[in-house]
Design a protein around this motif. Structure first.
Motif, mmCIF file in Angstrom:
data_model
loop_
_atom_site.group_PDB
_atom_site.id
_atom_site.type_symbol
_atom_site.label_atom_id
_atom_site.label_comp_id
_atom_site.label_asym_id
_atom_site.label_seq_id
_atom_site.Cartn_x
_atom_site.Cartn_y
_atom_site.Cartn_z
ATOM 1 N N THR A 1 0.849 -1.182 0.000
ATOM 2 C CA THR A 1 0.000 0.000 0.000
ATOM 3 C C THR A 1 0.891 1.240 0.000
ATOM 4 O OG1 THR A 1 -0.095 0.232 2.391
ATOM 5 C CG2 THR A 1 -1.688 -1.274 1.390
ATOM 6 N N PRO A 2 0.372 2.414 -0.391
ATOM 7 C CA PRO A 2 1.178 3.638 -0.318
ATOM 8 C C PRO A 2 1.735 3.886 1.084
ATOM 9 C CG PRO A 2 -0.771 4.022 -1.643
ATOM 10 C CD PRO A 2 -0.925 2.646 -1.039
ATOM 11 N N PRO B 1 13.028 13.391 -3.901
ATOM 12 C CA PRO B 1 12.010 13.454 -4.963
ATOM 13 C C PRO B 1 11.587 12.031 -5.366
ATOM 14 C CG PRO B 1 13.951 14.772 -5.518
ATOM 15 C CD PRO B 1 14.332 13.890 -4.366
ATOM 16 N N ILE B 2 10.292 11.825 -5.497
ATOM 17 C CA ILE B 2 9.769 10.513 -5.869
ATOM 18 C C ILE B 2 8.829 10.654 -7.061
ATOM 19 C CG2 ILE B 2 8.400 8.537 -5.117
ATOM 20 C CD1 ILE B 2 9.320 9.069 -2.280
ATOM 21 N N ASP C 1 -0.560 9.371 3.793
ATOM 22 C CA ASP C 1 0.574 9.045 4.661
ATOM 23 C C ASP C 1 1.890 9.113 3.894
ATOM 24 O OD1 ASP C 1 1.231 7.767 7.476
ATOM 25 O OD2 ASP C 1 2.462 6.704 6.003
ATOM 26 N N LEU C 2 1.921 8.596 2.669
ATOM 27 C CA LEU C 2 3.133 8.656 1.861
ATOM 28 C C LEU C 2 3.494 10.098 1.543
ATOM 29 C CD1 LEU C 2 5.369 7.314 0.188
ATOM 30 C CD2 LEU C 2 3.730 7.114 -1.703
ATOM 31 N N ARG C 3 2.502 10.925 1.238
ATOM 32 C CA ARG C 3 2.760 12.328 0.917
ATOM 33 C C ARG C 3 3.239 13.099 2.150
ATOM 34 N NH1 ARG C 3 -1.472 13.107 -1.560
ATOM 35 N NH2 ARG C 3 -0.656 13.021 -3.684
ATOM 36 N N PRO D 1 6.920 14.773 0.665
ATOM 37 C CA PRO D 1 6.078 15.777 -0.002
ATOM 38 C C PRO D 1 6.361 15.945 -1.491
ATOM 39 C CG PRO D 1 7.105 16.662 1.995
ATOM 40 C CD PRO D 1 7.761 15.364 1.723
ATOM 41 N N ILE D 2 7.590 15.632 -1.923
ATOM 42 C CA ILE D 2 7.916 15.844 -3.339
ATOM 43 C C ILE D 2 7.527 14.597 -4.123
ATOM 44 C CG2 ILE D 2 9.678 16.600 -4.982
ATOM 45 C CD1 ILE D 2 11.354 17.583 -2.673
#
Length: 408
Positions: free
Chosen positions: A216-217, A234-235, A251-253, A257-258
């Motif tokens: 999951t993310p 960066p992703i 949650d991943l963000r 954040p990038i």
């Protein structure tokens, strides 16, 4: 003449059929892409791949033509489902004999029709030439992919995350961990109504503990943090629409954040030619993933294997393959409160993935004790690790990310 129909993610199958055409001394008709798949993509071969380059590059190996000649429209034809993971003798003795009664053979299926190992070296080399030299994307896809890479690099060295948390994959795999009952019901309905998906009843919990579910993310965020990647990494999200949208990405963000994707890196006008064509959009993700500094697939599907193998071919660019089976058990301990994120947890995750980062090694053979078709199925796919058959023919150009807590 050898004809075939391909799924939209078809690089490996196309290259295998090039080899089969060589073995049975056939002229290969440019593959027809499957337009009845889940995504209903209307793309033709030339919309995705550079058709002229494909034909010309293989000219000394296999004759490839754009379409079946008119004079063969009424020729004797046969449709055959080639046996899975077959070697030279099968094609030379059984399939080649079909030329005695037929002028055109259509391959009903082309996935995993050729053995991974124990083939003549000239056939293995041909698979390499077909995949890494002859088969390249159409010029406009290559140009757009290069532009996305340049824009992604403006943020610094980046991770390409193949986040296979998409509706079709979740429905196909039966994985519903973290989803609402309504979402689980929607996915089950899709699976039941998709005729060519044979398995209808799936235990999601069993699937997950066997490592058969995409991460999951949220799980990916935990993994990246534990591996030591800082929050300003960066992703690039190589995927279509994430199931559940912003809710499941939150949650991943928060951790990273990038988060970028095609839609954030390019304007609507720039992407317009590719919209509505899943195969072309996937090709853009493929290019950005191959060129990334680190590639991480959340699931070991066709694209993940193809990208991972391509990166090996280009010089063993860093590719982290999550140990999903072991990792989800640790995540569950986090949720149960018997384990917490921190140095000890991070050390366990790093150790778990120490030997799963794309370093040079020979292709894995069958799992000990397996027999029959399961023996072939358990082998590592040729294109997932095309060594030692394909020698590296490129220099590593990517710049590694901060590896302070990592082992390559």
């Amino acid at each position: 003449m050898l004809m075939l129909k391909q799924n939209i993610v078809a690089e490996m199958q196309i290259c295998d059929m090039v080899a089969v055409a060589r073995i049975i001394n056939a002229t290969l008709v440019i593959p027809e892409l499957d337009k009845r798949s889940f995504w209903q993509d209307t793309s033709n071969f030339s919309d995705v791949f550079d058709e002229a380059h494909f034909i010309n590059t293989l000219a000394n190996d296999v004759k490839v033509i754009k379409k079946l000649p008119k004079e063969l429209a009424t020729a004797r034809k046969a449709t055959r489902q080639f046996r899975s993971w077959s070697g030279m003798e099968y094609y030379q003795n059984e399939i080649a004999r079909m030329w005695e009664n037929h002028e055109v053979i259509r391959a009903a299926k082309s996935d995993s029709r050729l053995a991974n190992n124990k083939l003549n070296q000239d056939i293995q080399k041909l698979r390499c030439r077909a995949c890494y030299q002859a088969l390249r994307f159409a010029p406009r896809i290559e140009a757009m992919g290069k532009l996305l890479v340049e824009r992604m690099r403006s943020y610094g060295p980046y991770i390409a995350l193949h986040l296979r948390y998409e509706k079709d994959m979740l429905a196909f795999s039966g994985c519903t961990h973290g989803l609402s009952p309504a979402q689980a019901d929607e996915l089950r309905t899709i699976r039941e109504n998709t005729e060519y998906w044979k398995v209808k009843e799936i235990n999601s919990t069993e699937q997950r503990y066997k490592g058969y579910c995409p991460l999951t993310p949220r799980e990916v965020g935990i993994l990246l943090t534990a591996l030591g990647y800082p929050s300003n990494t960066p992703i690039y999200i190589a995927a279509g629409d994430i199931y559940g949208g912003d809710f499941h990405m939150a949650d991943l963000r928060f951790r990273y954040p990038i988060l970028m994707n095609k839609e954030k890196l390019a304007s609507v006008a720039e992407l317009q030619p590719f919209l509505g064509h899943a195969s072309q959009m996937a090709a853009l993700d493929y290019i950005v993933s191959v060129e990334s500094d680190v590639f991480i697939p959340s699931y070991s599907g066709n694209m993940a294997r193809a990208v991972g193998g391509h990166r090996r071919f280009l010089g063993h660019r860093k590719t982290i393959s999550p140990d999903r089976k072991a990792f989800v058990r640790l995540v569950d301990k986090l949720e149960q409160g018997t384990l917490s994120e921190g140095r000890k947890f991070s050390d366990r995750i790093i150790e778990l993935h120490r030997r799963r980062q794309g370093s040079p090694r020979k292709r894995k053979g069958p799992i000990s004790g397996t027999k029959g078709m399961d023996r072939f199925r358990s082998e590592e796919a040729f294109y997932e690790n095309p060594l030692p058959d394909c020698l590296c023919q490129g220099e590593r150009t990517s710049v590694p990310l901060d590896d302070r807590k990592q082992t390559t």
